[in-house]
Write a protein that holds these residues in place. Structure first.
Motif, PDB file in Angstrom:
ATOM      1  N   VAL A 145       0.862  -1.180   0.000  1.00 43.90           N
ATOM      2  CA  VAL A 145       0.000   0.000   0.000  1.00 43.90           C
ATOM      3  C   VAL A 145       0.901   1.233   0.000  1.00 43.90           C
ATOM      4  CG1 VAL A 145      -1.825   1.226   1.187  1.00 43.90           C
ATOM      5  CG2 VAL A 145      -1.722  -1.256   1.297  1.00 43.90           C
ATOM      6  N   GLU A 146       0.657   2.156  -0.925  1.00 46.46           N
ATOM      7  CA  GLU A 146       1.549   3.311  -1.042  1.00 46.46           C
ATOM      8  C   GLU A 146       0.749   4.556  -1.349  1.00 46.46           C
ATOM      9  OE1 GLU A 146       5.931   4.167  -2.952  1.00 46.46           O
ATOM     10  OE2 GLU A 146       4.829   2.352  -3.421  1.00 46.46           O
ATOM     11  N   LEU A 147       1.194   5.688  -0.827  1.00 50.51           N
ATOM     12  CA  LEU A 147       0.505   6.963  -0.946  1.00 50.51           C
ATOM     13  C   LEU A 147       1.058   7.742  -2.122  1.00 50.51           C
ATOM     14  CD1 LEU A 147      -1.613   8.650   0.576  1.00 50.51           C
ATOM     15  CD2 LEU A 147       0.266   9.725   1.794  1.00 50.51           C
ATOM     16  N   GLY A 148       0.137   8.178  -2.985  1.00 48.88           N
ATOM     17  CA  GLY A 148       0.523   9.078  -4.061  1.00 48.88           C
ATOM     18  C   GLY A 148       0.211  10.516  -3.693  1.00 48.88           C
ATOM     19  N   LEU A 200       0.174  14.589   0.910  1.00 46.42           N
ATOM     20  CA  LEU A 200      -0.680  14.882  -0.235  1.00 46.42           C
ATOM     21  C   LEU A 200      -0.355  16.265  -0.792  1.00 46.42           C
ATOM     22  CD1 LEU A 200      -4.073  13.590   1.175  1.00 46.42           C
ATOM     23  CD2 LEU A 200      -2.573  12.400  -0.415  1.00 46.42           C
ATOM     24  N   ASP A 201      -0.728  16.474  -2.020  1.00 49.92           N
ATOM     25  CA  ASP A 201      -0.558  17.765  -2.679  1.00 49.92           C
ATOM     26  C   ASP A 201      -1.910  18.477  -2.688  1.00 49.92           C
ATOM     27  OD1 ASP A 201      -0.717  19.449  -5.375  1.00 49.92           O
ATOM     28  OD2 ASP A 201       1.395  19.344  -4.748  1.00 49.92           O
ATOM     29  N   LYS A 202      -1.960  19.658  -2.092  1.00 48.99           N
ATOM     30  CA  LYS A 202      -3.226  20.358  -1.901  1.00 48.99           C
ATOM     31  C   LYS A 202      -3.891  20.682  -3.246  1.00 48.99           C
ATOM     32  CE  LYS A 202      -5.287  24.430   0.317  1.00 48.99           C
ATOM     33  NZ  LYS A 202      -5.025  25.629   1.142  1.00 48.99           N
ATOM     34  N   GLU A 203      -3.134  21.217  -4.172  1.00 46.47           N
ATOM     35  CA  GLU A 203      -3.716  21.602  -5.467  1.00 46.47           C
ATOM     36  C   GLU A 203      -4.175  20.370  -6.244  1.00 46.47           C
ATOM     37  OE1 GLU A 203      -0.916  23.958  -7.551  1.00 46.47           O
ATOM     38  OE2 GLU A 203      -0.984  25.659  -6.146  1.00 46.47           O
ATOM     39  N   ALA A 204      -3.361  19.313  -6.228  1.00 44.26           N
ATOM     40  CA  ALA A 204      -3.753  18.088  -6.931  1.00 44.26           C
ATOM     41  C   ALA A 204      -5.002  17.484  -6.297  1.00 44.26           C
ATOM     42  CB  ALA A 204      -2.603  17.076  -6.910  1.00 44.26           C
ATOM     43  N   TRP A 205      -5.076  17.591  -4.976  1.00 47.54           N
ATOM     44  CA  TRP A 205      -6.252  17.053  -4.275  1.00 47.54           C
ATOM     45  C   TRP A 205      -7.509  17.825  -4.672  1.00 47.54           C
ATOM     46  CZ3 TRP A 205      -7.420  12.835  -1.544  1.00 47.54           C
ATOM     47  CH2 TRP A 205      -8.601  12.832  -0.817  1.00 47.54           C
ATOM     48  N   GLU A 279       5.506   3.620   7.258  1.00 54.79           N
ATOM     49  CA  GLU A 279       5.294   4.986   7.729  1.00 54.79           C
ATOM     50  C   GLU A 279       3.816   5.182   8.067  1.00 54.79           C
ATOM     51  OE1 GLU A 279       6.431   8.932   8.653  1.00 54.79           O
ATOM     52  OE2 GLU A 279       7.680   7.200   8.123  1.00 54.79           O
ATOM     53  N   ASN A 280       3.543   5.831   9.216  1.00 53.67           N
ATOM     54  CA  ASN A 280       2.167   6.123   9.613  1.00 53.67           C
ATOM     55  C   ASN A 280       1.655   7.268   8.740  1.00 53.67           C
ATOM     56  OD1 ASN A 280      -0.261   6.569  10.882  1.00 53.67           O
ATOM     57  ND2 ASN A 280       0.633   7.666  12.605  1.00 53.67           N
ATOM     58  N   VAL A 281       0.733   6.951   7.836  1.00 49.66           N
ATOM     59  CA  VAL A 281       0.269   7.962   6.882  1.00 49.66           C
ATOM     60  C   VAL A 281      -1.191   8.326   7.089  1.00 49.66           C
ATOM     61  CG1 VAL A 281       1.947   7.277   5.141  1.00 49.66           C
ATOM     62  CG2 VAL A 281      -0.262   6.136   5.216  1.00 49.66           C
ATOM     63  N   GLY A 282      -1.863   7.699   8.044  1.00 47.64           N
ATOM     64  CA  GLY A 282      -3.269   8.036   8.229  1.00 47.64           C
ATOM     65  C   GLY A 282      -3.897   7.220   9.345  1.00 47.64           C
ATOM     66  N   VAL A 283      -5.215   7.327   9.411  1.00 46.46           N
ATOM     67  CA  VAL A 283      -5.983   6.643  10.449  1.00 46.46           C
ATOM     68  C   VAL A 283      -7.188   5.962   9.793  1.00 46.46           C
ATOM     69  CG1 VAL A 283      -7.343   6.893  12.551  1.00 46.46           C
ATOM     70  CG2 VAL A 283      -5.289   8.274  12.236  1.00 46.46           C
ATOM     71  N   VAL A 284      -7.452   4.703  10.198  1.00 43.13           N
ATOM     72  CA  VAL A 284      -8.631   3.971   9.735  1.00 43.13           C
ATOM     73  C   VAL A 284      -9.672   3.989  10.857  1.00 43.13           C
ATOM     74  CG1 VAL A 284      -9.554   1.746   9.030  1.00 43.13           C
ATOM     75  CG2 VAL A 284      -7.332   2.488   8.199  1.00 43.13           C
ATOM     76  N   PHE A 285     -10.899   4.398  10.510  1.00 36.77           N
ATOM     77  CA  PHE A 285     -12.004   4.385  11.459  1.00 36.77           C
ATOM     78  C   PHE A 285     -12.933   3.229  11.125  1.00 36.77           C
ATOM     79  CE2 PHE A 285     -10.695   8.834  11.706  1.00 36.77           C
ATOM     80  CZ  PHE A 285     -10.702   9.048  13.072  1.00 36.77           C
ATOM     81  N   VAL A 286     -13.375   2.504  12.153  1.00 36.59           N
ATOM     82  CA  VAL A 286     -14.324   1.400  12.003  1.00 36.59           C
ATOM     83  C   VAL A 286     -15.519   1.683  12.903  1.00 36.59           C
ATOM     84  CG1 VAL A 286     -14.710  -1.066  12.188  1.00 36.59           C
ATOM     85  CG2 VAL A 286     -12.444  -0.210  11.589  1.00 36.59           C
ATOM     86  N   ALA A 287     -16.726   1.736  12.316  1.00 36.97           N
ATOM     87  CA  ALA A 287     -17.949   1.977  13.094  1.00 36.97           C
ATOM     88  C   ALA A 287     -18.761   0.686  13.147  1.00 36.97           C
ATOM     89  CB  ALA A 287     -18.773   3.091  12.469  1.00 36.97           C
TER      90      ALA A 287
END
Length: 852
Positions: A145-148, A200-205, A279-287
């Motif tokens: 899994v990789e972040l673009g 992340l890139d703000k403009e690309a997002w 690398e810690n790149v985010g958070v997963v939420f489970v409801a």
């Protein structure tokens, strides 16, 4: 405290304890539910990882199939970007629909992108992702899994080869949004992902969100951005949880909390999401929806509260009833006794119960009646006291017993003499505390005892629970010097004085009451046990529910594994079928190889058997050639003679006839004519001998088709002997003892291979000159073939090993060790038996038994 109050207080105490236990049990149940839900959320975390691993496997399998497409590889090698796109785009659309693949890259060996099937216009940029670099460095498939710049993606990169030459890399990618949606569908759980802005890139997002028709949510989650599509009410809850627990999440801890939305309850779990570089790149939420669990818990609490209310009402009613039924009659008796002591004989007890209190009341009422109708003498009063069923104890002011009634003696076993003058305290438990002289004085001067609960001791040590009530015995004294006859007038005037003479104690045996109380306590314990059983039942129901939930989880996991491994299993099954076929072919080849090996050992002898007739055939052909030359000369002379006759050249004709006669005398044409017939017959016999050998060889060397049919075993032996004869004839005398056995159902080729092996072994076992005997015979069920020799025999230590594969005692190059093993297997496959008997220096005998 009064006895009624004590009874009610005891019941209420039990009820309060039961309620406290129930409250603790409910709290314990809630804790168990909390732990179960936390474990379920942990399972969801594990499920998300397992699902991710499964998705990577699917992408890897699809990529391997894609990379083997030779047409795509050819267009890539041509470096024709347009043709490659036109050919690859339909395939990309197909795998996108089937596997959710959203990115396909063709990457050159130097790391520059040659073509993106998902974005044709973007190429020649340098690929620096970790997944690609890992595939480049290891020259193996890499995944993770990789972040673009705008989104997460599952990525798989495989080295691209043409033969052994590396020509580049191919990469498949699946956007995390598609992965999360599939995860939701497979686990029936709400998942959402937020990513750190710094990756992340703000403009690309913003551009990506605009292209998808979505609002820019860059500033919604502070330092994070919500990557997945999520309902508004969940987004707000996730945002609050992230704000409150961001430090814990940064440390890698698992966040666990509960919230309510409308009429539903949810447990929220949050944990770190890492890319392939860890690398810690985010958070997963489970409801997790726990509405049903909360509902069941509330129902259990309501049911328990309802039971407690019912029990409270029952205990309160029973306590009040018992209190009133015991204390009220005693209070009435005490009031009536007090009135009588004051001289009021109109007092009467209105008690009609059929128990001891009712009997006491009836006796008391009769006593009052008798007092009204008779003169009260001491004896009469004593009779009354002695007839009472309750115990009556009279003590003086010093606490010493002066009198007791008959009921006391009857039930406690004392005699009057033993008790008279004794201190009253000797009759009671803790008597010195409650019945010493000072206490007696207190009872006379202050309040009397009313329903004081105590325990009496009988003479034999028996303990009798009792209720004790007291009344003061007073004697009226007139003033000194007042005429005794006028004392009553003095009393009536109210100018009298009273002197305490002692205390009368009324003792009520409450043994039956205690038994009833014990039964009540037992009933209460049973009720408490029922409540505990209800609690255990609720816990069992919770366990069953948890078991069902665990089973559902296992089924989901197994289903995922089955789906993921379906292709792998199909491939494995295909490989196993192929391997099985190869094993069958290998086995057949091994048998064929051993057969040819056996024939190879005979090759020299077979060649000799063929060369002998072939030699004299060759010699006959040479002689026949010479004879043909002679006949050619004669025929030429005959032609010349024929021509001379036609030409009527008599001289020439005579000359040719003379020449023919000379030729006939010279070569002996008569002998040649007879010899030609003999040569042809000999050559024909030789060719028949060769033909027979070749036919027998073809029979045993052709590929076995496994045909089973009825055959003449003795004919098979004859054919085998024809092949191995050269191996035998110089070493042994062959003895044939055929018993004209009937046809046997068998495979002639395989059975012939067995005989070849046995004859070769027999021949090789004979060092100089011996005898080989082949014998056939039958019994009612089987045909027997015996092949024996007078060779050197087999030692005892080897006799049990001769049928083992690869076992041989021959020199290297003279045996593979498979002959007898294969022969044994062939006989067994014919449902027969193969036995061996051998003696050193005497020979060996093999016996084959085949069913008829």
């Amino acid at each position: 405290m009064k006895i009624g109050q004590r009874i009610i207080l005891g019941f209420l105490t039990v009820l309060v304890l039961t309620g406290s236990i129930a409250k603790v049990a409910l709290k314990f149940q809630n804790k168990i539910i909390e732990k179960g839900i936390l474990r379920e959320l942990k399972v969801k975390e594990d499920a998300s990882y397992d699902f991710m691993v499964n998705e990577v496997r699917v992408l890897s399998s699809a990529l391997e199939v894609f990379s083997r497409d030779e047409a795509i590889k050819g267009l890539y090698l041509e470096r024709n970007r347009e043709k490659l796109y036109q050919y690859g785009k339909p395939l990309f659309d197909e795998i996108k629909t089937k596997y959710g693949i959203t990115h396909v890259y063709f990457i050159l060996p130097d790391g520059h992108c040659f073509l993106r099937l998902h974005e044709k216009g973007l190429y020649n940029d340098k690929i620096t992702r970790v997944t690609f670099e890992k595939a480049r460095d290891t020259k193996n498939i890499a995944s993770g899994v990789e972040l673009g710049k705008t989104a997460f993606a599952l990525r798989v990169v495989i080295p691209y080869y043409k033969g052994k030459d590396l020509i580049g890399y191919v990469e498949f990618g699946e956007e995390i949004e598609h992965f999360i949606e599939q995860l939701k569908d497979n686990t029936a759980t709400e998942y959402s992902l937020v990513a750190k802005k710094k990756y992340l890139d703000k403009e690309a997002w913003a551009s990506m969100r605009e292209q998808e028709g979505l609002e820019d949510n860059w500033n919604e989650f502070g330092e994070y951005v919500l990557v997945t599509k999520t309902d508004a009410w969940l987004r707000e809850r996730f945002r609050k949880s992230l704000d409150a627990n961001v430090k814990l999440l940064e440390k890698g801890e698992f966040v666990f909390e509960q919230f309510q939305f409308k009429n539903k309850y949810f447990k929220l779990g949050a944990f770190q999401f890492k890319d392939v570089s860890k690398e810690n790149v985010g958070v997963v939420f489970v409801a997790l929806d726990i509405t049903d669990i909360i509902s069941i818990s509330d129902q259990a609490a309501a049911f328990l509260f309802f039971i407690l209310v019912i029990v409270f009402v029952m205990i309160l009613g029973i306590g009040l009833y018992l209190s009133h039924s015991i204390s009220a009659p005693i209070k009435m008796l005490m009031a009536a006794t007090h009135e009588i002591s004051r001289g009021n004989l109109n007092a009467n007890l209105d008690i009609v119960s059929k128990d001891e209190i009712g009997a006491l009341a009836a006796s008391f009422n009769r006593m009052i009646k008798d007092l009204k109708e008779t003169t009260l003498s001491k004896n009469y009063v004593d009779n009354i006291l002695q007839s009472m069923t309750d115990y009556l104890i009279i003590v003086d002011v010093e606490g010493k017993i002066s009198n007791v009634n008959k009921s006391f003696f009857d039930h406690l076993g004392y005699s009057k003499e033993e008790l008279t003058g004794s201190n009253m305290s000797c009759l009671f438990f803790e008597g010195e505390r409650y019945f010493n002289s000072s206490k007696i004085e207190e009872y006379m001067q202050k309040a009397p005892l009313i329903n004081f609960e105590t325990v009496l001791y009988g003479k034999t040590g028996v303990k009798v629970p009792a209720l004790l009530s007291s009344a003061v015995i007073r004697e009226i004294e007139c003033p000194t010097g007042y005429p005794e006859n006028d004392c009553q007038d003095f009393i009536k005037s109210g100018k009298h004085c009273e002197k305490n003479k002692g205390v009368v104690f009324l003792v009520k045996d409450i043994t039956d009451l205690k038994k009833a109380e014990s039964e009540l306590q037992k009933s209460n314990i049973e009720l408490t046990t029922s409540l505990e059983m209800s609690e255990l039942l609720l816990k069992d129901l919770e366990k069953e529910k948890q078991t069902v939930m665990d089973a559902q989880k296992d089924i989901i996991k197994i289903n995922q594994e089955l789906i993921a491994n379906e292709k792998v299993l199909n491939n494995m099954m295909s490989d196993m079928i192929k391997t099985n076929e190869e094993l069958k072919n290998t086995q057949a080849q091994l048998v064929q190889s051993e057969k040819l090996s056996s024939l190879g050992q005979l090759s020299a002898g077979i060649a000799h058997e063929i060369n002998n007739p072939l030699g004299f055939i060759d010699n006959n052909i040479i002689i026949l050639g010479e004879y043909i030359d002679v006949y050619s000369e004669v025929l030429r002379a005959m032609d010349l003679l024929k021509k001379a006759v036609v030409d009527k050249d008599l001289d020439r004709a005579v000359s040719i006839v003379e020449e023919i006669n000379e030729m006939e005398e010279k070569v002996n044409l008569t002998f040649i004519s007879g010899d030609i017939e003999n040569l042809i017959r000999q050559s024909k016999d030789g060719t028949e001998r060769i033909k027979k050998i070749v036919q027998d060889l073809r029979t045993f060397t052709r590929k076995d088709e496994g045909q089973i049919e009825f055959n003449n075993v003795e004919d098979i032996i004859e054919s085998v002997l024809n092949i191995v004869w050269n191996e035998i004839k110089y070493k042994a005398e062959l003895v044939k003892e055929f018993g004209n056995i009937p046809l046997v159902k068998c495979n002639a080729q395989k059975l012939g291979q067995v005989f070849i092996n046995l004859f070769i072994n027999a021949s090789q076992a004979i060092k100089e000159k011996g005898i080989i005997t082949v014998k056939t015979y039958t019994d009612d069920k089987s045909a027997f073939i015996e092949i024996s020799d007078t060779g050197q025999g087999i030692s005892k230590e080897n006799i049990d090993k001769i049928f083992d594969p690869f076992f041989t005692t021959k020199e290297v190059g003279k045996g593979t060790g498979l002959g007898l093993s294969i022969s044994y297997g062939i006989v067994k496959n014919h449902k027969g038996e193969m036995k061996v008997f051998s003696e050193i220096s005497k020979g060996t005998k093999f016996t084959i038994e085949l069913p008829l």
